[in-house]
Design a protein around this motif. Structure first.
Motif, mmCIF file in Angstrom:
data_model
loop_
_atom_site.group_PDB
_atom_site.id
_atom_site.type_symbol
_atom_site.label_atom_id
_atom_site.label_comp_id
_atom_site.label_asym_id
_atom_site.label_seq_id
_atom_site.Cartn_x
_atom_site.Cartn_y
_atom_site.Cartn_z
ATOM 1 N N VAL A 11 64.658 43.000 64.483
ATOM 2 C CA VAL A 11 63.957 43.906 65.389
ATOM 3 C C VAL A 11 64.401 45.330 65.070
ATOM 4 C CG1 VAL A 11 63.671 42.238 67.261
ATOM 5 C CG2 VAL A 11 65.776 43.589 67.117
ATOM 6 N N VAL A 12 63.706 46.300 65.675
ATOM 7 C CA VAL A 12 64.098 47.698 65.507
ATOM 8 C C VAL A 12 65.436 47.933 66.196
ATOM 9 C CG1 VAL A 12 63.536 50.061 66.206
ATOM 10 C CG2 VAL A 12 61.775 48.585 65.226
ATOM 11 N N GLY A 13 66.287 48.705 65.547
ATOM 12 C CA GLY A 13 67.599 48.994 66.105
ATOM 13 C C GLY A 13 68.697 48.369 65.268
ATOM 14 N N MET A 14 69.906 48.640 65.649
ATOM 15 C CA MET A 14 71.061 48.138 64.903
ATOM 16 C C MET A 14 71.152 46.618 65.022
ATOM 17 S SD MET A 14 75.019 49.405 65.206
ATOM 18 C CE MET A 14 74.647 51.054 64.653
ATOM 19 N N GLY A 15 71.101 45.962 63.873
ATOM 20 C CA GLY A 15 71.240 44.520 63.830
ATOM 21 C C GLY A 15 72.639 44.114 63.385
ATOM 22 N N TYR A 49 71.686 41.459 69.368
ATOM 23 C CA TYR A 49 70.984 42.678 68.965
ATOM 24 C C TYR A 49 69.510 42.610 69.357
ATOM 25 C CZ TYR A 49 75.341 42.893 66.421
ATOM 26 O OH TYR A 49 76.678 42.897 66.113
ATOM 27 N N ILE A 50 68.952 41.393 69.344
ATOM 28 C CA ILE A 50 67.592 41.219 69.869
ATOM 29 C C ILE A 50 67.569 41.541 71.359
ATOM 30 C CG2 ILE A 50 65.769 39.533 70.331
ATOM 31 C CD1 ILE A 50 66.592 38.097 67.756
ATOM 32 N N GLN A 51 68.599 41.102 72.068
ATOM 33 C CA GLN A 51 68.687 41.396 73.492
ATOM 34 C C GLN A 51 68.749 42.905 73.730
ATOM 35 O OE1 GLN A 51 68.695 38.891 76.065
ATOM 36 N NE2 GLN A 51 68.186 40.756 77.185
ATOM 37 N N ASN A 52 69.497 43.618 72.911
ATOM 38 C CA ASN A 52 69.568 45.078 73.031
ATOM 39 C C ASN A 52 68.195 45.712 72.828
ATOM 40 O OD1 ASN A 52 72.338 44.954 73.431
ATOM 41 N ND2 ASN A 52 72.822 45.302 71.275
ATOM 42 N N ASN A 53 67.493 45.232 71.814
ATOM 43 C CA ASN A 53 66.172 45.771 71.531
ATOM 44 C C ASN A 53 65.211 45.516 72.686
ATOM 45 O OD1 ASN A 53 63.268 44.726 70.278
ATOM 46 N ND2 ASN A 53 63.935 46.702 69.458
ATOM 47 N N ILE A 54 65.257 44.332 73.264
ATOM 48 C CA ILE A 54 64.382 44.015 74.398
ATOM 49 C C ILE A 54 64.664 44.942 75.565
ATOM 50 C CG2 ILE A 54 63.826 42.263 76.128
ATOM 51 C CD1 ILE A 54 64.348 40.137 73.957
ATOM 52 N N GLU A 55 65.946 45.074 75.923
ATOM 53 C CA GLU A 55 66.310 45.873 77.092
ATOM 54 C C GLU A 55 65.938 47.340 76.909
ATOM 55 O OE1 GLU A 55 70.427 45.274 77.881
ATOM 56 O OE2 GLU A 55 70.196 43.137 78.389
ATOM 57 N N PHE A 56 66.204 47.907 75.725
ATOM 58 C CA PHE A 56 65.959 49.337 75.543
ATOM 59 C C PHE A 56 64.483 49.636 75.288
ATOM 60 C CE2 PHE A 56 70.476 49.492 75.481
ATOM 61 C CZ PHE A 56 70.812 50.796 75.816
ATOM 62 N N THR A 57 63.753 48.704 74.707
ATOM 63 C CA THR A 57 62.305 48.903 74.591
ATOM 64 C C THR A 57 61.665 48.869 75.969
ATOM 65 O OG1 THR A 57 62.265 47.922 72.375
ATOM 66 C CG2 THR A 57 60.180 48.030 73.566
ATOM 67 N N VAL A 115 64.016 36.578 76.830
ATOM 68 C CA VAL A 115 65.007 35.633 76.296
ATOM 69 C C VAL A 115 64.990 35.755 74.776
ATOM 70 C CG1 VAL A 115 65.686 33.222 76.112
ATOM 71 C CG2 VAL A 115 64.673 34.072 78.239
ATOM 72 N N PRO A 116 66.127 36.120 74.148
ATOM 73 C CA PRO A 116 66.120 36.388 72.700
ATOM 74 C C PRO A 116 65.547 35.269 71.848
ATOM 75 C CG PRO A 116 68.178 37.143 73.666
ATOM 76 C CD PRO A 116 67.446 36.406 74.755
ATOM 77 N N ASP A 117 65.852 34.012 72.163
ATOM 78 C CA ASP A 117 65.349 32.907 71.348
ATOM 79 C C ASP A 117 63.831 32.799 71.437
ATOM 80 O OD1 ASP A 117 68.177 32.551 71.650
ATOM 81 O OD2 ASP A 117 67.934 30.509 70.919
ATOM 82 N N VAL A 118 63.289 32.974 72.635
ATOM 83 C CA VAL A 118 61.831 32.941 72.810
ATOM 84 C C VAL A 118 61.195 34.116 72.082
ATOM 85 C CG1 VAL A 118 59.964 33.028 74.501
ATOM 86 C CG2 VAL A 118 62.057 31.746 75.008
ATOM 87 N N PHE A 119 61.818 35.289 72.205
ATOM 88 C CA PHE A 119 61.302 36.494 71.548
ATOM 89 C C PHE A 119 61.335 36.317 70.031
ATOM 90 C CE2 PHE A 119 61.524 40.671 69.676
ATOM 91 C CZ PHE A 119 60.667 41.431 70.448
ATOM 92 N N TYR A 120 62.389 35.769 69.504
ATOM 93 C CA TYR A 120 62.533 35.583 68.059
ATOM 94 C C TYR A 120 61.418 34.698 67.510
ATOM 95 C CZ TYR A 120 64.628 34.120 63.623
ATOM 96 O OH TYR A 120 64.852 33.837 62.299
#
Length: 940
Positions: free
Chosen positions: A248-252, A346-354, A709-714
């Motif tokens: 995702v966009v952002g630091m992975g 890091y996916i969780q970070n991207n979800i929250e900040f988006t 949920v990161p797994d669902v988003f992935y």
């Protein structure tokens, strides 16, 4: 004319140079050179005079305009910041380059030309620096956000306000270094050639003793360049917050665990190498040890060795391995095989900040789950009566065609678009449509296209039309509350006392008012009514000097020769309402669809939504959607409502989202420019709407980022899309639309903007998003979802049912064969609520339009729920049919022996008709068992 004057002034300034270049054997070479230099100086002074006057005329006329609209402080703040930055940037560039290059010159002519050239370069850098005024003001007035990034713990304000300014300084310094590096050898060569008078022949006799000095300066400049690169590497660490290399966009994972440390190593290498180069510029021993360089001062030569190439090449190889080879190995051998595990946080970070960046986080969205309601009965209708009384039956596109035929009155009037709003009409909260009648001068008779007509006489549009969204006359035409010229008003609640429109959505020219020539107001039969402008808008052009100023600005020489002007005359310019607001606050992004508001006093005002945006919000996905003017943005707030008076052009900016750190910062940078929501008049606040553009952006992001949920988003397991409908012969998505919602938690109906979703690649409705428009809940987002696994018919499926209905399809086919065109308007899914159950009623207006006239008339209204599709000449008729069909089923299915009241049954004829319609539908679907039951009940 003024272009001709400027050309004449330029040619006059060229005369001394032309005369100096003319052959004259009586002059010595030195006298000729002085004469040419004097001619060039006069020409340059002439050009500078023309440029200076143009700049002065533009700035001073702008100041007069800002002063008239009451925003001179905003103008002066930006102007002073630009001037300060220009002087700072130009001075810094000149001093740095002059101190670098001047020691290489010992010829007066070379020094003179070098100084002149550096002045021009400095002016360029000053102009580039002045363009940083927005970044500088944001940095100086930055507001803490209270939100920190999850990696470095830095406030998001650092990324919004500090990082953009630092990022602008690096390329400024880099280009300056490049100019210096190119200039060093050139100046040395030119100076050496000038010393031997060989500029125009060859350089064989030129002394190259300047070469060692140039080499030392290049080493010094290279060291400075490496320090700039180290700063750039430091910024690159924070730029990882926008990395697109990971899932995702952002630091992975790779960015956090390796790349940021690689940048720190690069910083150390750049600094170390920079120190070596700077010391090498002054120490022969260091030059020899690290670079293998030897500078021969006596012969002006440079001696190199293998180290001269190997050391820089090794440095580049180390950086390449550090930033390309190693991360590729880590990505392929560790990250890819374990991606979901390593990338989960890091996916969780991207979800929250988006979600935060687009205002779709849990703090702004209220999610509600509802059961599915399928059959709409009288109880549902009664509980949603205020919604059903405001169902929009007029498609804006069909209505626009109708307005152009019926209400433009004259060829020179034009409706720009149709706006939807709500008003209290005779004590009832109603959803209305309105459109202003603006002036289209290009449609005037060609014989009237004179300067007097365009600039003095035809100065404004006139009035508006207003109608309820759901009413039409028996002929299928609109039922206007306000219409015609002068205005004919149907209700006492809605009246217009100031119909003149001097500022609008399509008024892009300037006009002169309060002249001796009367202004055309409106046509009245065979006569015209005239008026004189009485507003406070416009800039005075009474004095001779102001006539010069505005004649130059608008290239309008007639100001000098026309006798129509008096000391009271005004010029009205920047009359386009969006351009007017954007001139005052160019740092905001403006909605493409302003809308008109009729105030209780009878004045027309325009309301335009303005957005604060940024592409620097950390960890947030950039928007790439249907609204191209927002592409690349990863932070957006609808923080400002702009109110512009259509008569006097006054502009007011109101802050409606005080939590937005960007608007807080602009508020501090430009005190007095913005007003608070409390200062907005109640009569204007009653017409604030949740903007379509804003909800569109939020909905397009939320269709993916509702998965938290990161797994669902992935896995992208639950991606949504906008529902789609058919308009005319084409399918298109259902754009967000305004409705009155009878929410079960609210006592009053809520004017709302609604968007319907379907799962990706499916046509069933699964969710809704609603932006509330009425205070005190304005700005709240509601999301309604259905339980998983339950399918609810979507618009395309309802369209298919209409096409499959024998009665409807045959009738529309027949109408289309009689020289007419059938237009199927917006199919609107209307949410209806009954406690914890959500129903959908679909409503589609159907128009008939003659092929030789753009005058669509409403002929039928189709209404559907999950079971039935019916139509009738009116919405109420269609609603009665769908209720009658449902009640017929319920009554026919009453068990034997049940106690029934004859008074509660519909009449036998209606029961028979509805049962027969059900029989035909079920037979067409192949459900012969259910069809047989309907025939049996019909027989009973």
């Amino acid at each position: 004319m003024f272009l001709i004057i400027g050309t004449i002034v330029f040619l006059l300034g060229s005369i001394p140079l032309i005369l100096a270049l003319k052959p004259d054997g009586t002059l010595s070479a030195e006298q000729r050179r002085k004469k040419v230099s004097r001619g060039i100086s006069i020409l340059l002074a002439d050009i500078a005079l023309i440029v200076a006057f143009n700049v002065y005329a533009g700035i001073f006329s702008d100041f007069l305009w800002f002063q008239q609209v009451g925003y001179e402080n905003r103008f002066l703040t930006v102007l002073m910041t630009q001037v300060g930055l220009f002087l700072a940037g130009a001075t810094a560039a000149f001093l740095l380059l002059f101190s670098l290059l001047k020691p290489l010159t010992n010829q007066r002519r070379v020094t003179t030309w070098l100084t002149a050239l550096l002045v021009l370069i400095a002016l360029f850098y000053g102009t580039a620096t002045s363009g940083m005024w927005n970044q500088v003001l944001l940095f100086l007035n930055r507001t803490p956000s209270g939100i920190e990034d999850p990696i470095f713990g830095l406030s998001t304000s650092f990324y919004l306000f500090s990082l953009p300014l630092l990022g602008a300084i690096v390329p400024w310094a880099t280009t300056l270094i490049i100019v210096g590096a190119v200039g060093l050898p050139l100046v040395g060569i030119i100076n050496a050639a000038a010393a031997h008078k060989e500029i125009s022949s060859n350089f064989s006799s030129v002394s190259y003793d300047f070469v060692p000095r140039v080499a030392r300066k290049l080493l010094l400049l290279g060291g400075i360049a490496l320090f700039v690169l180290s700063l750039n590497s430091l910024l690159s660490v924070f730029q990882l917050m926008y990395s697109t290399e990971g899932t995702v966009v952002g630091m992975g994972y790779l960015d956090a665990e390796y790349r940021r440390y690689a940048h720190f190593v690069s910083i150390a290498l750049y600094v170390l190498a920079g120190v070596v180069l700077i010391v090498s510029a002054y120490s022969a021993r260091v030059r020899h040890i690290f670079l293998g360089l030897h500078l021969s001062e006596q012969v002006g030569a440079i001696h190199t060795s293998a180290r001269t190439a190997i050391v820089p090449l090794g440095f580049i190889v180390i950086l390449f391995v550090l930033h390309s080879i190693i991360p590729s190995f880590i990505m392929q051998l560790k990250v890819r095989p374990n991606e979901i595990t390593l990338e989960r946080p890091y996916i969780q970070n991207n979800i929250e900040f988006t979600q935060r960046g687009f205002g779709i986080d849990s703090g702004r969205i209220e999610r509600r789950k509802y059961q599915v309601g399928r059959d709409i009965d009288r109880r549902v209708v009664n509980q949603n009566s205020r919604t059903l009384k405001n169902i929009r039956l007029w498609d804006p596109r069909a209505l626009m065609d109708n307005l152009r035929e019926q209400q433009e009155i004259r060829l020179y009037y034009e409706f720009n678009d149709v706006d939807i709003d709500r008003y209290w009409v005779e004590g009832e909260y109603r959803q209305l449509m309105l459109s202003t009648r603006e002036l289209a001068k290009e449609d005037l008779d060609p014989r009237s296209q004179t300067w007097v007509s365009r600039k003095l006489k035809y100065t404004h549009g006139y009035g508006l039309v207003m109608l309820p969204v759901n009413e039409f006359l028996p002929q299928g035409k609109p039922n206007f509350f306000i219409k015609n010229i002068p205005a004919a008003e149907q209700t006492k609640s809605l009246r217009i006392t100031r119909p003149q429109i001097y500022y609008g959505e399509r008024t892009n020219d300037h006009v002169y008012v309060r002249t001796k020539e009367k202004e055309f107001d409106y046509p009245s039969g065979q006569q015209n009514v005239y008026t004189t402008y009485e507003g406070k808008g416009g800039v005075s052009i009474g004095s001779f000097w102001r006539k010069v100023l505005f004649a130059w600005r608008f290239s309008d020489y007639r100001l000098f020769f026309s006798d129509y002007f008096t000391n009271e005359s005004l010029v009205l310019f920047r009359r386009n309402i969006v351009g007017r607001a954007a001139t005052i606050a160019p740092f905001l992004i403006y909605d493409e669809d302003p809308y008109a508001v009729l105030t209780p006093e009878g004045h027309i005002k325009y309301m335009c939504d303005a957005y604060t945006v940024s592409s620097r919000y950390p960890y947030s996905e950039a928007y790439r959607g249907s609204l191209s003017h927002f592409n690349g943005v990863n932070y957006i707030r609808n923080s400002v409502k702009v109110v512009i008076d259509a008569y006097d052009g006054s502009v007011e900016f109101y802050i409606v989202d005080e939590d937005d750190v960007l608007i807080q910062t602009y508020h501090k940078a430009f005190p007095g420019t913005f007003k608070t929501l409390d200062q907005m008049p109640e009569t204007i606040r009653a017409h604030v709407r949740y903007p379509v553009d804003f909800l569109t952006v939020q909905a397009e992001m939320y269709r993916v980022y509702h998965m938290d949920v990161p797994d669902v988003f992935y896995q992208r397991e639950d991606v949504w899309q906008f529902a789609s409908e058919r308009y005319r012969a084409e399918f298109q998505r259902v754009e967000p639309y305004y409705v009155m919602l009878d929410l079960p938690t609210h006592a009053e109906p809520e004017f709302s903007l609604v968007a319907a979703f379907t799962p990706s690649n499916k046509n069933v409705i699964n969710a809704w998003m609603a932006g509330l428009c009425d205070f005190p809940r304005y700005g709240k987002l509601l999301v309604f979802t259905y339980p998983k696994g339950i399918e609810v018919l979507g618009p395309r499926q309802i369209e298919a049912r209409i096409d499959q209905d024998t009665e409807m399809s045959q009738a529309m086919t027949l109408w289309g064969q009689r020289g007419s065109q059938v237009i199927r308007g917006n199919l609107l899914p209307i949410p209806l609520f009954d406690q914890d159950t959500l129903y959908i009623m679909y409503v589609e207006p159907i128009y008939l339009q003659a092929e030789n006239a753009q005058l669509p008339e409403l002929k039928r209204v189709a209404v559907a729920d999950q079971q039935q599709v019916v139509w009738a000449p009116s919405f109420q008729g269609a609603l009665r049919r769908i209720l009658g069909a449902q009640e017929a089923i319920e009554e026919a299915e009453v068990p034997e022996g049940a106690d029934t009241e004859p008074s509660n049954l519909p009449d036998n004829l209606r029961q028979a008709q509805n049962l027969f319609e059900q029989f035909r539908r079920l037979s067409a679907q192949g459900d012969f068992a259910q069809a047989g039951e309907r025939i049996q009940k019909l027989g009973e």
